[in-house]
Design a protein around this motif. Sequence first.
Motif, PDB file in Angstrom:
ATOM      1  N   VAL A  90      -6.999  27.110   2.664  1.00 53.96           N
ATOM      2  CA  VAL A  90      -5.809  26.593   3.344  1.00 53.96           C
ATOM      3  C   VAL A  90      -4.831  26.125   2.283  1.00 53.96           C
ATOM      4  O   VAL A  90      -5.146  25.253   1.474  1.00 53.96           O
ATOM      5  N   ARG A  91      -3.640  26.735   2.303  1.00 60.65           N
ATOM      6  CA  ARG A  91      -2.550  26.274   1.430  1.00 60.65           C
ATOM      7  C   ARG A  91      -1.267  26.367   2.243  1.00 60.65           C
ATOM      8  O   ARG A  91      -1.086  27.269   3.050  1.00 60.65           O
ATOM      9  N   HIS A  92      -0.399  25.399   2.019  1.00 53.78           N
ATOM     10  CA  HIS A  92       0.856  25.335   2.767  1.00 53.78           C
ATOM     11  C   HIS A  92       1.792  24.379   2.027  1.00 53.78           C
ATOM     12  O   HIS A  92       1.334  23.460   1.350  1.00 53.78           O
ATOM     13  N   THR A  93       3.071  24.576   2.211  1.00 48.88           N
ATOM     14  CA  THR A  93       4.049  23.728   1.509  1.00 48.88           C
ATOM     15  C   THR A  93       3.965  22.263   1.924  1.00 48.88           C
ATOM     16  O   THR A  93       4.326  21.387   1.145  1.00 48.88           O
ATOM     17  N   GLU A  94       3.483  21.963   3.136  1.00 49.39           N
ATOM     18  CA  GLU A  94       3.383  20.555   3.544  1.00 49.39           C
ATOM     19  C   GLU A  94       2.185  19.848   2.921  1.00 49.39           C
ATOM     20  O   GLU A  94       2.092  18.634   2.964  1.00 49.39           O
ATOM     21  N   LEU A  95       1.269  20.611   2.342  1.00 50.81           N
ATOM     22  CA  LEU A  95       0.058  20.033   1.769  1.00 50.81           C
ATOM     23  C   LEU A  95       0.198  19.887   0.258  1.00 50.81           C
ATOM     24  O   LEU A  95       0.726  20.773  -0.413  1.00 50.81           O
ATOM     25  N   SER A  96      -0.315  18.801  -0.273  1.00 48.23           N
ATOM     26  CA  SER A  96      -0.268  18.616  -1.723  1.00 48.23           C
ATOM     27  C   SER A  96      -1.443  19.297  -2.409  1.00 48.23           C
ATOM     28  O   SER A  96      -1.414  19.507  -3.620  1.00 48.23           O
TER      29      SER A  96
END
Length: 188
Positions: A90-96
């Motif tokens: 899981v990777r996404h711009t909202e996640l650090s």
Amino acid sequence: CGILYVKRLDGKSAAKQILKRYHKQKGRGQDGFGFVSVKQSGRADRVQRFTSEAEFEAALLSVKSTQIMAHHRYPTSTPNLPEAAHPITVRHTELSSIWHVVHNGVIQNPDAMRQVHERLGYKYTTEVYTTFTAAQTKKEYYADVNYNDSEAFAIDLARTLEGKQPLCESKGTIAYIAMQTNQEGRVL
């Protein structure tokens, strides 16, 4: 499904310990396999996925990592394809952070979770399409889209752990292991 994690502190490879544990619980699923290992630098290596036990074992034994998280599956929501196997990343711009998740269980509300996630801009990576091809025209028709219900849980878990939502909304049977890395892949 079976979930496995070994971190050796003696500098030896964790692969044989993972395989030993896998063979003790292999009845939990022998249809799909995957693992992520941690390099000596402390960075997570690429996720490797298989549908063959022999390929899984050979790849695992070639890894010299002291830290490995693995999964072997009995598919419940998708056909047995490498793209639908775990670990799920899981990777996404909202996640650090980047999250690698292995899950055992069945999620009862994955469609509702997916709708929320897609509105937030998450792209499901475990999607598989059922297609039909007309015999006369050879034209393809898409009939159905499936995805691994564990991906709905993995996104839900990552968002919860990073404080993007107060509680995990996934419902069902859930046992998991999660590996958190920074954006450069260093295990946190």
